[in-house]
Design an enzyme around this catalytic site. Sequence first.
Site, PDB file in Angstrom:
ATOM      1  N   ASP A  78     -28.563 110.909 -34.784  1.00 52.19           N
ATOM      2  CA  ASP A  78     -27.589 111.795 -35.398  1.00 52.19           C
ATOM      3  C   ASP A  78     -28.088 113.238 -35.442  1.00 52.19           C
ATOM      4  OD1 ASP A  78     -25.731 109.834 -35.818  1.00 52.19           O
ATOM      5  OD2 ASP A  78     -26.161 109.562 -37.941  1.00 52.19           O
ATOM      6  N   LYS A 134     -22.543 113.848 -35.564  1.00 48.38           N
ATOM      7  CA  LYS A 134     -21.207 114.052 -36.122  1.00 48.38           C
ATOM      8  C   LYS A 134     -21.346 115.106 -37.216  1.00 48.38           C
ATOM      9  CE  LYS A 134     -18.737 110.295 -36.897  1.00 48.38           C
ATOM     10  NZ  LYS A 134     -17.710 110.372 -35.844  1.00 48.38           N
ATOM     11  N   MET A 137     -21.407 115.421 -48.567  1.00 49.91           N
ATOM     12  CA  MET A 137     -20.305 116.002 -47.780  1.00 49.91           C
ATOM     13  C   MET A 137     -19.209 116.557 -48.686  1.00 49.91           C
ATOM     14  SD  MET A 137     -20.212 112.999 -44.869  1.00 49.91           S
ATOM     15  CE  MET A 137     -20.418 111.701 -46.117  1.00 49.91           C
TER      16      MET A 137
END
Length: 271
Positions: free
Chosen positions: A50, A72, A183
Site C-alpha cells: 500500500d 489507495k 480517514m
Amino acid sequence: MSFESSIPESVLVPFAPGSVWLAGSGPGDPGLLTLLALQGLRQADVIVHDALVNERIMALASPSARLEFAGKRGGRPSAHQDDITNRLIELAKEGHRVLRLKGGDPFVFGRGGEEAQALAAEGIPFRIVPGITSGIAGPAYAGIPATHRDTNQAVILATGHSLGGGPDWRALAATKAPLILYMGWKALPTIAAELMAGGLSADTPVGVVTEATTDNQKSLVTSLGTCVADLAASGLEPPAIIVIGEVVRLRPALEWLPAQTALQHARGTNG
C-alpha cells in the site's frame, strides 16, 4: 548473518509457495514492525504493498522480491480493490509466496477481511499477520493514551470514510467515550457538527497527529468547536489520526518525543 539465523527458530513459520500473507506493517516506524512481518518481507517472492507503507520498511524487503504497488489514497488515482484482490489470487495460483503488505493492521480499516474472504473462496492458503494500528500508536507517539483509568473505560475506533454514510456520530457522542478517527480529515466538518449536536461540548479537546511515528510526525491540539478552522490554518496534511475526548488533555504531561513538531491551539486545551 542470514535473516533466519538472526532470530530464534521458534519464531519462524512456514511461508509456502502459493500462499498469501496479509500483513500489517505498523504505522511507519520500522521499529514497530513485527517479526513475522519482517519474515514476510525477507521471504516473499512478490510484495503487493500500500501507499502508506513507510519506505524504510520497504527497504527491508529481500532484493530478489518483486514489488507491486497497490496504493489507495483518497482523492487521487488509486488501484481498485477488486483488481488488487484478483491480483493476489493470480499471483498465488502462479505459485508465488505473496506478501500483501498494508499500513497499520490489515483488519482495522485495512480491508484485510475482504481480501481474506476472497482468498478463502478460491481455496488459497493465507496467514493473517497483525500489525500495530496507527489509531493506537499514532496518539501514543504524540503523548495521547487511548485509555486512562481516570478518564475512560472504553475507546471507539471509527472511520470518517465509509460506504453508507459512516457511523451515527450523534449516537457515538452519547457514549462519552474518546473517539479515534481514521480517514476523518475531509469529513471533519460534518463529524464535529454531528458530535456537538449529539451532546459533546465545543470545548472537548481534539488531537490531530499527522504522519504518525515517522520522522515527519506533527501534531495539533485544539477543541471540537474550532478544530476545523484550526486544522485548515495549521498547514498540516493527511494522513492523520484524529482523537476526540478527554484523553487529549493528558498530552502536555505525557509528550515524550522531543523531535516532533507540536502546534498548540492558542486557546489551549490543557485543562
